[in-house]
Design a protein around this motif. Structure first.
Motif, PDB file in Angstrom:
ATOM      1  N   LEU A   1    -109.209 -66.961  48.138  1.00  0.00           N
ATOM      2  CA  LEU A   1    -108.201 -66.894  49.199  1.00  0.00           C
ATOM      3  C   LEU A   1    -107.019 -67.813  48.907  1.00  0.00           C
ATOM      4  O   LEU A   1    -105.864 -67.402  49.075  1.00  0.00           O
ATOM      5  CB  LEU A   1    -108.829 -67.242  50.550  1.00  0.00           C
ATOM      6  N   VAL A   2    -107.261 -69.031  48.466  1.00  0.00           N
ATOM      7  CA  VAL A   2    -106.144 -69.941  48.177  1.00  0.00           C
ATOM      8  C   VAL A   2    -105.312 -69.393  47.026  1.00  0.00           C
ATOM      9  O   VAL A   2    -104.076 -69.454  47.054  1.00  0.00           O
ATOM     10  CB  VAL A   2    -106.605 -71.394  47.919  1.00  0.00           C
ATOM     11  N   SER A   3    -105.959 -68.816  46.035  1.00  0.00           N
ATOM     12  CA  SER A   3    -105.233 -68.227  44.913  1.00  0.00           C
ATOM     13  C   SER A   3    -104.362 -67.059  45.368  1.00  0.00           C
ATOM     14  O   SER A   3    -103.182 -66.963  45.006  1.00  0.00           O
ATOM     15  CB  SER A   3    -106.219 -67.764  43.848  1.00  0.00           C
ATOM     16  N   ARG A   4    -104.928 -66.190  46.185  1.00  0.00           N
ATOM     17  CA  ARG A   4    -104.167 -65.037  46.691  1.00  0.00           C
ATOM     18  C   ARG A   4    -102.988 -65.474  47.555  1.00  0.00           C
ATOM     19  O   ARG A   4    -101.890 -64.937  47.439  1.00  0.00           O
ATOM     20  CB  ARG A   4    -105.082 -64.116  47.508  1.00  0.00           C
TER      21      ARG A   4
ATOM     22  N   ILE B   1     -96.003 -80.534  48.970  1.00  0.00           N
ATOM     23  CA  ILE B   1     -95.442 -79.703  50.045  1.00  0.00           C
ATOM     24  C   ILE B   1     -95.600 -78.257  49.600  1.00  0.00           C
ATOM     25  O   ILE B   1     -95.120 -77.862  48.548  1.00  0.00           O
ATOM     26  CB  ILE B   1     -93.953 -80.023  50.294  1.00  0.00           C
ATOM     27  N   GLU B   2     -96.319 -77.519  50.407  1.00  0.00           N
ATOM     28  CA  GLU B   2     -96.474 -76.098  50.129  1.00  0.00           C
ATOM     29  C   GLU B   2     -96.471 -75.353  51.457  1.00  0.00           C
ATOM     30  O   GLU B   2     -96.652 -75.965  52.507  1.00  0.00           O
ATOM     31  CB  GLU B   2     -97.715 -75.808  49.292  1.00  0.00           C
TER      32      GLU B   2
ATOM     33  N   ALA C   1    -101.342 -74.194  52.340  1.00  0.00           N
ATOM     34  CA  ALA C   1    -101.799 -75.578  52.517  1.00  0.00           C
ATOM     35  C   ALA C   1    -103.093 -75.643  53.330  1.00  0.00           C
ATOM     36  O   ALA C   1    -103.985 -76.433  53.020  1.00  0.00           O
ATOM     37  CB  ALA C   1    -100.715 -76.412  53.189  1.00  0.00           C
ATOM     38  N   THR C   2    -103.211 -74.822  54.354  1.00  0.00           N
ATOM     39  CA  THR C   2    -104.428 -74.858  55.174  1.00  0.00           C
ATOM     40  C   THR C   2    -105.636 -74.393  54.381  1.00  0.00           C
ATOM     41  O   THR C   2    -106.724 -74.957  54.507  1.00  0.00           O
ATOM     42  CB  THR C   2    -104.284 -74.018  56.462  1.00  0.00           C
ATOM     43  N   VAL C   3    -105.448 -73.367  53.553  1.00  0.00           N
ATOM     44  CA  VAL C   3    -106.565 -72.886  52.747  1.00  0.00           C
ATOM     45  C   VAL C   3    -106.920 -73.917  51.671  1.00  0.00           C
ATOM     46  O   VAL C   3    -108.096 -74.182  51.423  1.00  0.00           O
ATOM     47  CB  VAL C   3    -106.258 -71.512  52.110  1.00  0.00           C
TER      48      VAL C   3
END
Length: 138
Positions: free
Chosen positions: A23-26, A47-48, A53-55
């Motif tokens: 999920l973070v990659s996607r 900063i993203e 950032a939440t994932v």
């Protein structure tokens, strides 16, 4: 019940971690594609975009309290401390992590997420207390 049944919650917890990695990659790929970030933004992701950032933060969470969960389950297996109660607690912990992650990576509503985290925290503590009891009786 076999002592090895304690490994099924560990396998499901590990599957959750792999799911969060995907999920973070996607989400990061989608953020770059949408122009919300550049690939170089992820070299040191200070900063993203919030959606990534939440994932990413949830992924970090999977290596905090769950680390103690893995340890206690493996130790309980080694000292023959697995029973129906510990197995139920292990599953409850994993279900709490799934629920916590689901909230964290979707609505991220702390009012919903925090009580579920506390359930997992307490359940993990109960597993460690059970281990203490088993060791004291040995």
């Amino acid at each position: 019940m076999s002592n090895t049944a304690i490994f099924w919650p560990l396998i499901v917890q590990t599957a959750l971690i792999y799911t969060i990695y995907v999920l973070v990659s996607r989400r990061r790929f989608s953020a770059v594609k949408a122009g919300q970030a550049t690939a170089s933004d992820y070299k040191v992701p200070i900063i993203e975009p919030e959606a990534t950032a939440t994932v990413a933060r949830n992924l970090v969470n999977q290596f905090e309290l769950p680390f103690l969960f893995y340890a206690v389950c493996i130790i309980l297996y080694l000292v023959n401390g697995v029973n129906d109660v510990t197995l139920a607690l292990a599953w409850l912990f994993v279900l709490s992590r799934i629920a916590h992650s689901s909230i964290h990576v979707t609505t991220n509503r702390v009012r919903l997420r925090r009580p579920i985290f506390i359930v997992g925290y307490l359940v993990n503590g109960l597993l460690w207390l059970w281990l203490l009891w088993v060791l004291l009786r040995a």
